[in-house]
Motif scaffolding. Structure first.
Motif, PDB file in Angstrom:
ATOM      1  N   PRO A  65       0.829  -1.213   0.000  1.00  0.00           N
ATOM      2  CA  PRO A  65       0.000   0.000   0.000  1.00  0.00           C
ATOM      3  C   PRO A  65       0.861   1.259   0.000  1.00  0.00           C
ATOM      4  N   PHE A  66       0.209   2.400  -0.161  1.00  0.00           N
ATOM      5  CA  PHE A  66       0.912   3.682  -0.117  1.00  0.00           C
ATOM      6  C   PHE A  66       1.535   3.891   1.265  1.00  0.00           C
ATOM      7  N   LEU A  67       2.603   4.674   1.302  1.00  0.00           N
ATOM      8  CA  LEU A  67       3.217   5.048   2.570  1.00  0.00           C
ATOM      9  C   LEU A  67       2.299   6.001   3.331  1.00  0.00           C
ATOM     10  N   PRO A  68       2.443   6.087   4.673  1.00  0.00           N
ATOM     11  CA  PRO A  68       1.588   7.016   5.432  1.00  0.00           C
ATOM     12  C   PRO A  68       1.681   8.451   4.931  1.00  0.00           C
ATOM     13  N   SER A  69       2.887   8.907   4.561  1.00  0.00           N
ATOM     14  CA  SER A  69       3.017  10.279   4.056  1.00  0.00           C
ATOM     15  C   SER A  69       2.299  10.449   2.723  1.00  0.00           C
ATOM     16  N   GLU A  70       2.285   9.407   1.885  1.00  0.00           N
ATOM     17  CA  GLU A  70       1.595   9.477   0.599  1.00  0.00           C
ATOM     18  C   GLU A  70       0.083   9.434   0.786  1.00  0.00           C
ATOM     19  N   ILE A  71      -0.384   8.645   1.760  1.00  0.00           N
ATOM     20  CA  ILE A  71      -1.821   8.605   2.046  1.00  0.00           C
ATOM     21  C   ILE A  71      -2.308   9.974   2.487  1.00  0.00           C
ATOM     22  N   LYS A  72      -1.515  10.655   3.294  1.00  0.00           N
ATOM     23  CA  LYS A  72      -1.912  11.997   3.749  1.00  0.00           C
ATOM     24  C   LYS A  72      -1.969  12.976   2.572  1.00  0.00           C
ATOM     25  N   THR A  73      -1.019  12.870   1.653  1.00  0.00           N
ATOM     26  CA  THR A  73      -1.041  13.753   0.477  1.00  0.00           C
ATOM     27  C   THR A  73      -2.294  13.527  -0.359  1.00  0.00           C
ATOM     28  N   ILE A  74      -2.651  12.262  -0.563  1.00  0.00           N
ATOM     29  CA  ILE A  74      -3.851  11.954  -1.345  1.00  0.00           C
ATOM     30  C   ILE A  74      -5.098  12.456  -0.636  1.00  0.00           C
ATOM     31  N   LEU A  75      -5.212  12.164   0.656  1.00  0.00           N
ATOM     32  CA  LEU A  75      -6.414  12.559   1.400  1.00  0.00           C
ATOM     33  C   LEU A  75      -6.576  14.068   1.450  1.00  0.00           C
ATOM     34  N   LEU A  76      -5.483  14.788   1.650  1.00  0.00           N
ATOM     35  CA  LEU A  76      -5.585  16.247   1.720  1.00  0.00           C
ATOM     36  C   LEU A  76      -6.112  16.828   0.415  1.00  0.00           C
ATOM     37  N   GLN A  77      -5.668  16.296  -0.712  1.00  0.00           N
ATOM     38  CA  GLN A  77      -6.142  16.816  -1.997  1.00  0.00           C
ATOM     39  C   GLN A  77      -7.605  16.458  -2.230  1.00  0.00           C
ATOM     40  N   VAL A  78      -8.006  15.233  -1.880  1.00  0.00           N
ATOM     41  CA  VAL A  78      -9.411  14.843  -2.050  1.00  0.00           C
ATOM     42  C   VAL A  78     -10.300  15.688  -1.153  1.00  0.00           C
ATOM     43  N   LEU A  79      -9.886  15.878   0.103  1.00  0.00           N
ATOM     44  CA  LEU A  79     -10.684  16.688   1.028  1.00  0.00           C
ATOM     45  C   LEU A  79     -10.741  18.143   0.586  1.00  0.00           C
ATOM     46  N   SER A  80      -9.661  18.650  -0.002  1.00  0.00           N
ATOM     47  CA  SER A  80      -9.667  20.033  -0.486  1.00  0.00           C
ATOM     48  C   SER A  80     -10.670  20.209  -1.624  1.00  0.00           C
ATOM     49  N   GLY A  81     -10.665  19.269  -2.598  1.00  0.00           N
ATOM     50  CA  GLY A  81     -11.642  19.358  -3.677  1.00  0.00           C
ATOM     51  C   GLY A  81     -13.063  19.173  -3.193  1.00  0.00           C
ATOM     52  N   LEU A  82     -13.271  18.230  -2.251  1.00  0.00           N
ATOM     53  CA  LEU A  82     -14.619  18.002  -1.732  1.00  0.00           C
ATOM     54  C   LEU A  82     -15.092  19.184  -0.894  1.00  0.00           C
ATOM     55  N   ASP A  83     -14.188  19.834  -0.182  1.00  0.00           N
ATOM     56  CA  ASP A  83     -14.555  21.026   0.589  1.00  0.00           C
ATOM     57  C   ASP A  83     -15.048  22.131  -0.336  1.00  0.00           C
ATOM     58  N   PHE A  84     -14.399  22.293  -1.481  1.00  0.00           N
ATOM     59  CA  PHE A  84     -14.861  23.290  -2.452  1.00  0.00           C
ATOM     60  C   PHE A  84     -16.246  22.935  -2.980  1.00  0.00           C
ATOM     61  N   LEU A  85     -16.476  21.659  -3.283  1.00  0.00           N
ATOM     62  CA  LEU A  85     -17.793  21.247  -3.776  1.00  0.00           C
ATOM     63  C   LEU A  85     -18.871  21.506  -2.737  1.00  0.00           C
ATOM     64  N   HIS A  86     -18.608  21.164  -1.492  1.00  0.00           N
ATOM     65  CA  HIS A  86     -19.610  21.371  -0.441  1.00  0.00           C
ATOM     66  C   HIS A  86     -19.864  22.862  -0.211  1.00  0.00           C
ATOM     67  N   ASP A  87     -18.839  23.689  -0.359  1.00  0.00           N
ATOM     68  CA  ASP A  87     -19.048  25.137  -0.244  1.00  0.00           C
ATOM     69  C   ASP A  87     -19.936  25.664  -1.365  1.00  0.00           C
ATOM     70  N   GLN A  88     -19.924  24.969  -2.517  1.00  0.00           N
ATOM     71  CA  GLN A  88     -20.792  25.345  -3.634  1.00  0.00           C
ATOM     72  C   GLN A  88     -22.136  24.632  -3.576  1.00  0.00           C
ATOM     73  N   TRP A  89     -22.449  23.970  -2.459  1.00  0.00           N
ATOM     74  CA  TRP A  89     -23.711  23.258  -2.254  1.00  0.00           C
ATOM     75  C   TRP A  89     -23.865  22.110  -3.260  1.00  0.00           C
ATOM     76  N   ILE A  90     -22.781  21.371  -3.455  1.00  0.00           N
ATOM     77  CA  ILE A  90     -22.780  20.237  -4.375  1.00  0.00           C
ATOM     78  C   ILE A  90     -22.407  18.977  -3.608  1.00  0.00           C
ATOM     79  N   MET A  91     -23.222  17.943  -3.730  1.00  0.00           N
ATOM     80  CA  MET A  91     -22.885  16.619  -3.218  1.00  0.00           C
ATOM     81  C   MET A  91     -22.419  15.754  -4.389  1.00  0.00           C
ATOM     82  N   HIS A  92     -21.332  15.034  -4.191  1.00  0.00           N
ATOM     83  CA  HIS A  92     -20.832  14.171  -5.262  1.00  0.00           C
ATOM     84  C   HIS A  92     -21.667  12.901  -5.377  1.00  0.00           C
TER      85      HIS A  92
END
Length: 472
Positions: free
Chosen positions: A207-234
């Protein structure tokens, strides 16, 4: 002496001449299409120039004075100090023009050379293609029209509308919409990204290293945070819908089930999200929900990145609920007070729970044995995302500020992220069988969850995991 290529053939000159002739004919057809498109663009530009020239005022024939209305007289009385209108050198009024958005026909898909097929999703076929004009490699998604005999599918309209509004570095970009030769041939042009996380996890030995998992999660959460701020559910987050390029950038894709929502949330269909990533309130028949269903999917993705396997692989809805309660424990009045109000929860017979068994933490932590290499902060984040009670799940902003991302090892910079050979650039992706996203128009089945905790089989004949709990 140069070695002969193993790809070389021993064809005779006649065969080589035929192949060369076919290649020349193909090149001529391609140039003819490009020339036809160029002429069409020139005609459109000339038509627009003529339309703008007609709008310019003629000094020999000034525009006629329009009839003054009573409202205009009242406005002039209220504003006596209004500035005089703009005039030309001949003291004649001029018409002010403002730049506006121009509308025109979509480009034809013939401007793209399709290189290879990548995959088929629930709402479209994705291919790798090259823009003939610029030479850029892009992804072409052909929308499925099979289930929409009455017109354009609403899933395609929602995807186009959402992608046009969601301009973020962690959300896939919609560049343009192109048409084929028929009305039911609609293509979305998007940037080509080399990987999706599901294919990578299937091919990786570790599996991915812990540091790589954090990089992936931060980017996914950043994009999802923008969607939720625009009142969009994926409403369909999963590893196969998270794309990764060779620069370490992650982008959220596949918005066929995306939906705008409000506060309070409207009544929505419960048949959303791929089964393995579907939250318990949806499985139990909730008709009103919010962004908490996306956060549950993020928790499932987090667990999949840790274990390299989907966290909850249910065979059907009943088995999925059984696997969820196996991981989190059964719901209690303390952990999920509104549990019994859900439509499908009435048939679920919970085991007796001692009154002293209420957990001191809120939400309860997941079992440490399932994630032995996860830190205490990481286990708290995962447990907060996979909380049975939707109101106990963390929001995107709370996740981004979580202490898990500030402890060592820190998230790996994108520039240092490893690269992988691209399957999408060479051949059709081959994955293990996974459930597909629900189709639009399906009706949610009436489920009997009486067999989840080892009870008798329900009327539908669905079998749960049949585990037993030992409390005390």
């Amino acid at each position: 002496m140069a070695s002969k290529s193993r790809w070389a053939t021993d064809d005779d000159p006649e065969t080589e001449a035929i192949l060369a002739q076919r290649k020349r004919e193909k090149d001529e057809k391609r140039r003819a299409k490009a020339e036809k498109q160029r002429q069409l663009d020139e005609q459109q530009a000339q038509a627009q120039a003529q339309a703008q020239a007609q709008q310019q005022p003629d000094p020999d024939h000034p525009p006629k004075k329009r009839r003054r209305l009573s409202n205009d007289q009242d406005q002039e009385k209220e504003k006596p100090s209004q500035t005089p209108p703009a005039t030309s050198k001949n003291n004649e009024p001029t018409i002010l023009s403002f730049p506006t958005q121009e509308w025109g026909p979509c480009r034809n898909v013939a401007n793209f050379e399709r290189l290879n097929h990548i995959e088929e999703g629930s709402y479209g076929f994705v291919s790798r293609a090259k823009d003939i004009t610029t030479g850029e490699i892009v992804a072409l998604k052909k929308l499925k029209m099979d289930n929409s005999p009455d017109g354009f599918p609403v899933t395609g309209l929602r995807e186009i509308q959402t992608l046009l509004e969601a301009r973020h570095q962690n959300v896939v970009e919609l560049r343009e919409v192109v048409m084929g030769d028929k009305l039911d041939e609609v293509y979305l042009v998007m940037p080509f990204l080399e990987h999706d996380l599901k294919t990578l996890l299937d091919d990786m030995s570790e599996p991915f290293l812990p540091s790589e998992i954090k990089t992936i999660l931060l980017q996914v959460l950043s994009g999802l945070d923008f969607l939720h701020d625009q009142w969009i559910m994926h409403r369909d987050l999963k590893t196969s819908n998270l794309l990764l390029n060779n620069r370490g950038e992650v982008k959220i894709a596949d918005f066929g089930m995306a939906r705008y929502y409000g506060d309070p949330p409207p009544k929505l269909t419960q048949l959303v999200v791929t089964l393995w990533y579907r939250s318990p309130e949806l499985l139990l028949g909730a008709e009103k929900y919010g962004t908490e269903i996306d956060m549950w999917s993020i928790g499932c993705i987090f667990g999949e990145l840790l274990t390299k396997e989907p966290l909850l692989q249910g065979k059907n809805e009943v088995d999925q609920v059984s696997k969820i309660f196996t991981l989190t424990g059964p719901p209690t009045p303390q952990t999920w007070p509104e549990f019994r109000s859900l439509p499908n929860a009435k048939s679920l017979r919970l085991p007796p729970t001692p009154s002293t068994a209420s957990s001191t933490s809120s939400p309860p932590l997941l079992p440490r044995t399932k994630f032995p290499f996860l830190t205490n902060a990481g286990l708290h984040l995962l447990s907060s995302l996979l909380a049975l009670n939707p109101t106990s799940r963390l929001s995107t902003k709370a996740c981004l500020a979580h202490r898990y991302f500030r402890e060592d090892p820190r998230p790996k910079p994108k520039e240092m992220f490893p690269t992988f050979p691209s399957k999408a650039g060479m051949e059709k992706r081959r994955r293990r069988e996974t459930p597909e996203a629900p189709k639009r128009g399906q009706e949610a089945p009436k489920l009997d969850f009486a067999s989840v905790f080892g009870g008798e089989q329900g009327e539908q004949g669905e079998q749960g995991a049949g585990f037993t709990l030992r409390l005390g």
